[in-house]
Scaffold this motif. Structure first.
Motif, mmCIF file in Angstrom:
data_model
loop_
_atom_site.group_PDB
_atom_site.id
_atom_site.type_symbol
_atom_site.label_atom_id
_atom_site.label_comp_id
_atom_site.label_asym_id
_atom_site.label_seq_id
_atom_site.Cartn_x
_atom_site.Cartn_y
_atom_site.Cartn_z
ATOM 1 N N LYS A 46 0.834 -1.201 0.000
ATOM 2 C CA LYS A 46 0.000 0.000 0.000
ATOM 3 C C LYS A 46 0.871 1.254 0.000
ATOM 4 C CE LYS A 46 -3.815 2.188 2.460
ATOM 5 N NZ LYS A 46 -4.724 2.104 3.601
ATOM 6 N N ALA A 47 1.918 1.265 0.805
ATOM 7 C CA ALA A 47 2.828 2.408 0.857
ATOM 8 C C ALA A 47 3.527 2.605 -0.486
ATOM 9 C CB ALA A 47 3.858 2.228 1.976
ATOM 10 N N ASN A 48 3.963 1.524 -1.111
ATOM 11 C CA ASN A 48 4.610 1.622 -2.427
ATOM 12 C C ASN A 48 3.645 2.170 -3.472
ATOM 13 O OD1 ASN A 48 7.124 0.732 -1.621
ATOM 14 N ND2 ASN A 48 6.704 -1.401 -2.091
ATOM 15 N N GLN A 49 2.383 1.752 -3.411
ATOM 16 C CA GLN A 49 1.379 2.255 -4.347
ATOM 17 C C GLN A 49 1.161 3.752 -4.119
ATOM 18 O OE1 GLN A 49 -2.414 0.316 -4.062
ATOM 19 N NE2 GLN A 49 -3.273 1.408 -5.796
ATOM 20 N N GLN A 50 1.086 4.167 -2.864
ATOM 21 C CA GLN A 50 0.902 5.587 -2.559
ATOM 22 C C GLN A 50 2.101 6.408 -3.028
ATOM 23 O OE1 GLN A 50 0.138 5.543 1.650
ATOM 24 N NE2 GLN A 50 -2.070 5.337 1.385
ATOM 25 N N ALA A 52 4.116 5.647 -5.534
ATOM 26 C CA ALA A 52 4.062 5.696 -6.998
ATOM 27 C C ALA A 52 3.033 6.728 -7.467
ATOM 28 C CB ALA A 52 3.722 4.318 -7.553
ATOM 29 N N GLU A 53 1.878 6.772 -6.807
ATOM 30 C CA GLU A 53 0.854 7.757 -7.168
ATOM 31 C C GLU A 53 1.348 9.176 -6.905
ATOM 32 O OE1 GLU A 53 -2.591 6.613 -4.928
ATOM 33 O OE2 GLU A 53 -2.970 4.842 -6.166
ATOM 34 N N MET A 54 2.016 9.379 -5.796
ATOM 35 C CA MET A 54 2.530 10.711 -5.467
ATOM 36 C C MET A 54 3.638 11.131 -6.429
ATOM 37 S SD MET A 54 2.472 10.617 -1.313
ATOM 38 C CE MET A 54 2.875 12.337 -1.118
ATOM 39 N N GLN A 55 4.486 10.190 -6.836
ATOM 40 C CA GLN A 55 5.531 10.514 -7.808
ATOM 41 C C GLN A 55 4.924 10.896 -9.157
ATOM 42 O OE1 GLN A 55 7.917 6.940 -7.631
ATOM 43 N NE2 GLN A 55 9.444 7.914 -6.315
ATOM 44 N N LEU A 56 3.883 10.185 -9.565
ATOM 45 C CA LEU A 56 3.200 10.500 -10.814
ATOM 46 C C LEU A 56 2.559 11.886 -10.732
ATOM 47 C CD1 LEU A 56 2.268 9.640 -13.631
ATOM 48 C CD2 LEU A 56 0.303 8.547 -12.543
#
Length: 92
Positions: A46-50, A52-56
């Motif tokens: 979940k943290a990795n997904q968040q 990745a979304e924040m980097q995008l």
């Protein structure tokens, strides 16, 4: 060297020592570890997904900001320099 005399009464009343804990202890312990590791994996995913979304989102914001700065520089230049439509209007 002094030797301590063992009391026969204390040895008689103490329960026999087991060399290892029971199998049930290990079962409960490893079940707890397995559940904890599973929870941690989900949290990391979940943290990795968040991240990745924040980097995008950051990349999109930077792209928009760069485009805005480029556009504002072009608009400023076009205000001071007459364009083809301004030249045509001036001739009439």
């Amino acid at each position: 060297m002094m030797r301590m005399k063992k009391s026969s009464t204390s040895a008689e009343h103490s329960p026999p020592e087991q060399p290892f804990p029971s199998a049930r202890y290990f079962q409960i312990h490893f079940q707890y570890l397995h559940e904890t590791i599973g929870d941690l994996r989900l949290q990391v995913e979940k943290a990795n997904q968040q991240i990745a979304e924040m980097q995008l989102q950051l990349q999109l914001n930077q792209t928009r900001e760069n485009a805005r700065q480029s556009d504002s520089g072009k608009k400023t230049e076009s205000r001071f320099e007459p364009g083809p439509s301004n030249v045509a209007d001036a001739a009439y």
